[in-house]
Design a protein around this motif. Structure first.
Motif, PDB file in Angstrom:
ATOM      1  N   LEU A 113       1.197  -1.498  -0.378  1.00  0.00           N
ATOM      2  CA  LEU A 113       0.460  -0.031   0.235  1.00  0.00           C
ATOM      3  C   LEU A 113       0.962   1.132  -0.005  1.00  0.00           C
ATOM      4  CD1 LEU A 113      -2.666   1.405   0.598  1.00  0.00           C
ATOM      5  CD2 LEU A 113      -3.001   0.771   2.560  1.00  0.00           C
ATOM      6  N   LEU A 114       1.384   0.891   1.133  1.00  0.00           N
ATOM      7  CA  LEU A 114       3.144   2.782   0.788  1.00  0.00           C
ATOM      8  C   LEU A 114       3.503   2.985  -0.456  1.00  0.00           C
ATOM      9  CD1 LEU A 114       4.441   2.075   4.004  1.00  0.00           C
ATOM     10  CD2 LEU A 114       2.733   3.778   3.339  1.00  0.00           C
ATOM     11  N   ILE A 115       4.059   1.749  -0.681  1.00  0.00           N
ATOM     12  CA  ILE A 115       4.649   1.587  -2.296  1.00  0.00           C
ATOM     13  C   ILE A 115       3.531   2.302  -3.250  1.00  0.00           C
ATOM     14  CG2 ILE A 115       5.219  -0.440  -4.399  1.00  0.00           C
ATOM     15  CD1 ILE A 115       6.465  -1.786  -2.221  1.00  0.00           C
ATOM     16  N   SER A 116       2.232   2.389  -3.766  1.00  0.00           N
ATOM     17  CA  SER A 116       1.296   1.775  -4.402  1.00  0.00           C
ATOM     18  C   SER A 116       1.120   3.912  -4.108  1.00  0.00           C
ATOM     19  CB  SER A 116       0.008   1.834  -3.844  1.00  0.00           C
ATOM     20  OG  SER A 116       0.300   0.461  -4.152  1.00  0.00           O
ATOM     21  N   ILE A 117       0.950   4.104  -2.781  1.00  0.00           N
ATOM     22  CA  ILE A 117       0.781   5.768  -2.820  1.00  0.00           C
ATOM     23  C   ILE A 117       2.213   6.283  -2.925  1.00  0.00           C
ATOM     24  CG2 ILE A 117      -0.171   6.956  -0.992  1.00  0.00           C
ATOM     25  CD1 ILE A 117      -1.853   4.880   0.168  1.00  0.00           C
ATOM     26  N   PHE A 118       3.230   5.952  -2.687  1.00  0.00           N
ATOM     27  CA  PHE A 118       4.675   6.983  -2.658  1.00  0.00           C
ATOM     28  C   PHE A 118       5.093   6.957  -4.314  1.00  0.00           C
ATOM     29  CE2 PHE A 118       4.039   6.843   1.765  1.00  0.00           C
ATOM     30  CZ  PHE A 118       4.237   8.420   2.272  1.00  0.00           C
ATOM     31  N   GLY A 119       5.144   5.600  -4.325  1.00  0.00           N
ATOM     32  CA  GLY A 119       5.681   5.225  -5.920  1.00  0.00           C
ATOM     33  C   GLY A 119       4.335   5.643  -7.021  1.00  0.00           C
ATOM     34  N   GLY A 120       3.394   5.814  -6.940  1.00  0.00           N
ATOM     35  CA  GLY A 120       2.471   6.753  -7.769  1.00  0.00           C
ATOM     36  C   GLY A 120       2.682   8.501  -7.792  1.00  0.00           C
ATOM     37  N   LEU A 121       3.364   8.852  -6.568  1.00  0.00           N
ATOM     38  CA  LEU A 121       3.065  10.205  -6.332  1.00  0.00           C
ATOM     39  C   LEU A 121       4.643  10.594  -7.183  1.00  0.00           C
ATOM     40  CD1 LEU A 121       2.719  10.545  -2.633  1.00  0.00           C
ATOM     41  CD2 LEU A 121       1.339  11.594  -4.366  1.00  0.00           C
ATOM     42  N   ILE A 184      -4.530   1.774  -7.855  1.00  0.00           N
ATOM     43  CA  ILE A 184      -3.880   2.657  -6.522  1.00  0.00           C
ATOM     44  C   ILE A 184      -2.689   3.738  -6.893  1.00  0.00           C
ATOM     45  CG2 ILE A 184      -3.814   3.830  -4.399  1.00  0.00           C
ATOM     46  CD1 ILE A 184      -5.379   0.908  -3.639  1.00  0.00           C
ATOM     47  N   PHE A 185      -2.073   3.098  -7.345  1.00  0.00           N
ATOM     48  CA  PHE A 185      -0.624   3.679  -8.164  1.00  0.00           C
ATOM     49  C   PHE A 185      -0.840   4.771  -9.127  1.00  0.00           C
ATOM     50  CE2 PHE A 185       2.658   3.920 -11.229  1.00  0.00           C
ATOM     51  CZ  PHE A 185       4.094   3.721 -10.267  1.00  0.00           C
ATOM     52  N   GLN A 186      -1.293   3.549  -9.790  1.00  0.00           N
ATOM     53  CA  GLN A 186      -2.148   5.079 -11.064  1.00  0.00           C
ATOM     54  C   GLN A 186      -2.568   5.917 -11.543  1.00  0.00           C
ATOM     55  OE1 GLN A 186      -3.276   1.994 -14.751  1.00  0.00           O
ATOM     56  NE2 GLN A 186      -1.775   1.315 -14.262  1.00  0.00           N
TER      57      GLN A 186
END
Length: 287
Positions: A113-121, A184-186
């Motif tokens: 989940l953290l990867i999805s959010i911060f990676g997306g940012l 979520i990432f996208q």
């Protein structure tokens, strides 16, 4: 004029290089650690890599797949957008691909989940850098920029829907958890782009002023847009006044408000967000 053009090209390729580094580092730091598939051809490249590795036992370099996939979008860019824009985009494509193969994996966390959010940012920041520099990361960005220029509409949510279709294949082949986290990432990436990149957002100006001729000259000079002048009477003062109506970009609106205030401190300015325009409208391009 020559210096301005030179500075523009330095900015263009500078943003392209920085964005390429950010793309590559993000893939090796977040995306790979989470097993996610970012939007556009970067995600498609990772998907093909996973397919070849899992079902055929073949490890194909990221660079090879990404360059092959981008062959058609690059052709579209050369034909319909422009050589400078396409060459700088190729810089992003090639450099980010090479760096992705060269840089060693450096995972910060394995929390998906953290990867999805911060990676997306971070991905959204890299895409925004490309757009600020008047370039792109290739693939679907070529398509997005092309249609944005032609229609003047924000189509990033449509790009998100197209990426979601790609993730259905990833979900069927590799599990729905990674595919859903990738959405979520996208989504996060798309929201960052919409927030940072305001070029295609339009605002309608209603300017009530005693100096309509001077205000119109500023509008014409800054935006290359025309305007409509309406004559009226102030209900409170009962004095004759003029209202200038024009549609401009968000960045131009901010500059115009400052100029109008300098020209006529008593001017009343109302700015309204514009979702759609139809008719002859000038779009500044420099490809």
């Amino acid at each position: 004029m020559k210096n301005i053009r030179m500075n523009h090209e330095v900015k263009r390729f500078g943003c392209a290089v920085i964005a390429a580094v950010v793309f590559a580092v993000n893939i090796k730091t977040f995306v790979r650690a989470g097993g996610l598939y970012p939007g556009g051809f970067n995600g498609l490249t990772l998907l093909f890599q996973s397919i070849f590795e899992k079902f055929m036992g073949i490890e194909i370099p990221y660079t090879l797949i990404n360059l092959v996939l981008n062959a058609i979008p690059v052709t579209i860019g050369l034909k319909f957008i422009g050589k400078k824009f396409t060459l700088s985009s190729c810089c992003v494509i090639f450099l980010s691909s090479i760096l992705t193969d060269i840089i060693s994996p450096q995972p910060i966390t394995y929390d998906t989940l953290l990867i999805s959010i911060f990676g997306g940012l971070i991905n959204g920041l890299a895409v925004s850098l490309c757009l600020i520099g008047n370039t792109s990361s290739g693939g679907t960005d070529f398509i997005a920029i092309y249609f944005s220029e032609k229609t003047g509409q924000d189509i990033w949510n449509y790009i998100l829907c197209g990426n979601a279709l790609m993730l259905i294949a990833a979900g069927l082949l590799f599990g729905w958890d990674k595919a859903l986290y990738s959405i979520i990432f996208q989504f996060t990436s798309t929201q960052v782009v919409q927030m940072l990149h305001q070029r295609y957002k339009k605002h309608t100006l209603f300017i009530i002023t005693q100096k309509p001729d001077e205000v119109y000259k500023e509008i014409s000079s800054i935006t290359h847009h025309s305007a409509t002048r309406l004559e009226g009477k102030g209900c409170y003062t009962n004095e004759a006044t003029s209202m200038i109506y024009s549609v401009v970009s968000r960045e131009e609106a901010k500059l115009l408000v400052k100029k109008v205030t300098e020209l006529d401190p008593t001017a009343f300015v109302n700015i309204i967000k514009t979702d759609f325009i139809n008719g002859r409208f000038y779009h500044k391009t420099d490809y």
